[in-house]
Design a protein around this motif. Structure first.
Motif, PDB file in Angstrom:
ATOM      1  N   UNK A  19       0.812  -1.205   0.000  1.00 27.37           N
ATOM      2  CA  UNK A  19       0.000   0.000   0.000  1.00 27.37           C
ATOM      3  C   UNK A  19       0.850   1.263   0.000  1.00 27.37           C
ATOM      4  N   UNK A  20       2.024   1.213   0.652  1.00 26.26           N
ATOM      5  CA  UNK A  20       2.930   2.357   0.637  1.00 26.26           C
ATOM      6  C   UNK A  20       3.332   2.705  -0.794  1.00 26.26           C
ATOM      7  N   UNK A  21       3.480   1.686  -1.623  1.00 33.19           N
ATOM      8  CA  UNK A  21       3.933   1.915  -2.988  1.00 33.19           C
ATOM      9  C   UNK A  21       2.844   2.289  -3.974  1.00 33.19           C
ATOM     10  N   UNK A  22       1.574   2.132  -3.598  1.00 36.79           N
ATOM     11  CA  UNK A  22       0.482   2.390  -4.545  1.00 36.79           C
ATOM     12  C   UNK A  22       0.503   3.814  -5.102  1.00 36.79           C
ATOM     13  N   UNK A  23       0.608   4.846  -4.263  1.00 32.53           N
ATOM     14  CA  UNK A  23       0.608   6.211  -4.831  1.00 32.53           C
ATOM     15  C   UNK A  23       1.749   6.434  -5.823  1.00 32.53           C
ATOM     16  N   UNK A  24       2.939   5.919  -5.513  1.00 36.79           N
ATOM     17  CA  UNK A  24       4.065   6.070  -6.430  1.00 36.79           C
ATOM     18  C   UNK A  24       3.783   5.365  -7.758  1.00 36.79           C
ATOM     19  N   UNK A  25       3.189   4.187  -7.676  1.00 35.34           N
ATOM     20  CA  UNK A  25       2.947   3.418  -8.905  1.00 35.34           C
ATOM     21  C   UNK A  25       1.871   4.065  -9.764  1.00 35.34           C
ATOM     22  N   UNK A  26       0.757   4.463  -9.157  1.00 35.32           N
ATOM     23  CA  UNK A  26      -0.359   5.007  -9.923  1.00 35.32           C
ATOM     24  C   UNK A  26      -0.059   6.428 -10.400  1.00 35.32           C
TER      25      UNK A  26
END
Length: 319
Positions: A19-26
């Protein structure tokens, strides 16, 4: 050149790496329209719920520069009133008017900061009881994937973080850009329904119960048109006595329970077979495809075909 919209992710100790990485990915796939930074509440390394920690480049001061702040979830076994309250203090660095978003248990942080008072919100379905106990002033909706209340958005568990981030891209830049970002991330641009479709409802297994034999008989005969009188007769009780006993043992009426079992069996068939909707309906005791559609939509908010697409999808291509 237009300045990129700055998204700052506030990483709590015990954070879930996915979940920590979701904003970076999207947001990172949105063709330079966003800049994503990560900070911690004290500027120090962040412990994850996995077997590693993460070094971050920023302390909470960077929240002053954010256009959007996102609070990802942290280990639910460690949730205490102190944990979200400590993180809530970091949110004081935000400038007025900053948009703020939570994923899963991140909603506890927003609630501790008073940002959800009197507002609609959601969180992961398994945290609903605790959230309501701690924050009764929040209008919690446990059935949705996310809630958009303007400048405050909350989302349910894990993958719903992708849903809410894609929703923000859509709100900021339109469906065409959001769909392109979804394709890059190999994610659906929009998911139907809510959390209810991901929650299992096991049948009580109290075999000494006065109505347990009738319940087992029902599960073996769901394809038949069963009535309350049939169930009472099978238990050698009057309808009135059976209904009272059933409510005491199961916590709901026989009629509601019967529909729940039929919907549950239908979900299994939709996931595991290629049967037509009308045939699925017949096998679980609904009058027809229309009845199945109505009951499935009432229970989990999606149509049979949408549910099947979600849980089966297209077969893998080989060769």
């Amino acid at each position: 050149m237009t300045t990129a919209h700055r998204v700052v992710v506030l990483a709590p100790d015990g954070v879930y790496p996915f979940e920590l990485g979701i904003p970076h990915r999207v947001f990172g796939a949105a063709f330079g329209r966003y800049e994503v930074l990560t900070c911690s509440a004290d500027g120090r390394a962040v412990r994850t719920n996995a077997d590693f920690s993460i070094t971050v480049e920023h302390g909470p001061e960077v929240l002053r520069t954010a256009d959007t702040v996102i609070v990802p979830p942290f280990e639910t076994s460690e949730i205490s009133r102190a944990a979200p309250t400590a993180l809530a203090h970091a949110l004081r660095f935000m400038s007025p008017g900053t948009r703020i978003v939570s994923i899963c248990s991140g909603a506890f942080v927003l609630a501790a900061a008073g940002l959800l008072d009197g507002r609609p919100a959601t969180t992961h379905w398994c945290l609903v009881d605790l959230f309501r106990e701690w924050y009764p002033q929040v209008a919690l909706d446990p059935d949705v994937l996310f809630v958009d209340d303007g400048d405050v958005l909350t989302s349910a568990g894990a993958a719903s973080g992708i849903d809410v981030c894609l929703h923000l891209v859509r709100a900021d830049h339109g469906s065409e850009i959001a769909n392109q970002v979804a394709r890059i991330c190999v994610a659906p641009p929009w998911r139907d329904g809510g959390q209810a479709q991901y929650i299992e409802h096991p049948v009580p297994q109290n075999t000494s119960s006065g109505t347990s034999a009738a319940r087992q008989w029902v599960l073996e005969n769901l394809h038949h048109p069963l009535t309350l009188a049939d169930l009472a007769s099978h238990s050698h009780m009057s309808v009135r006595t059976f209904t009272r006993r059933f409510n005491e043992e199961v916590g709901m009426s026989p009629g509601r329970w019967l529909i729940q079992q039929r919907v549950g069996r239908a979900r299994h068939l939709l996931e595991s077979t290629d049967l037509a909707v009308d045939e699925v309906a017949a096998r679980v005791g609904f009058a027809g495809g229309t009845s199945l559609r109505e009951h499935l939509n009432a229970a989990i908010g999606v149509s049979p075909l949408a549910y099947r697409r979600t849980f089966r999808g297209a077969p893998a291509q080989t060769g």
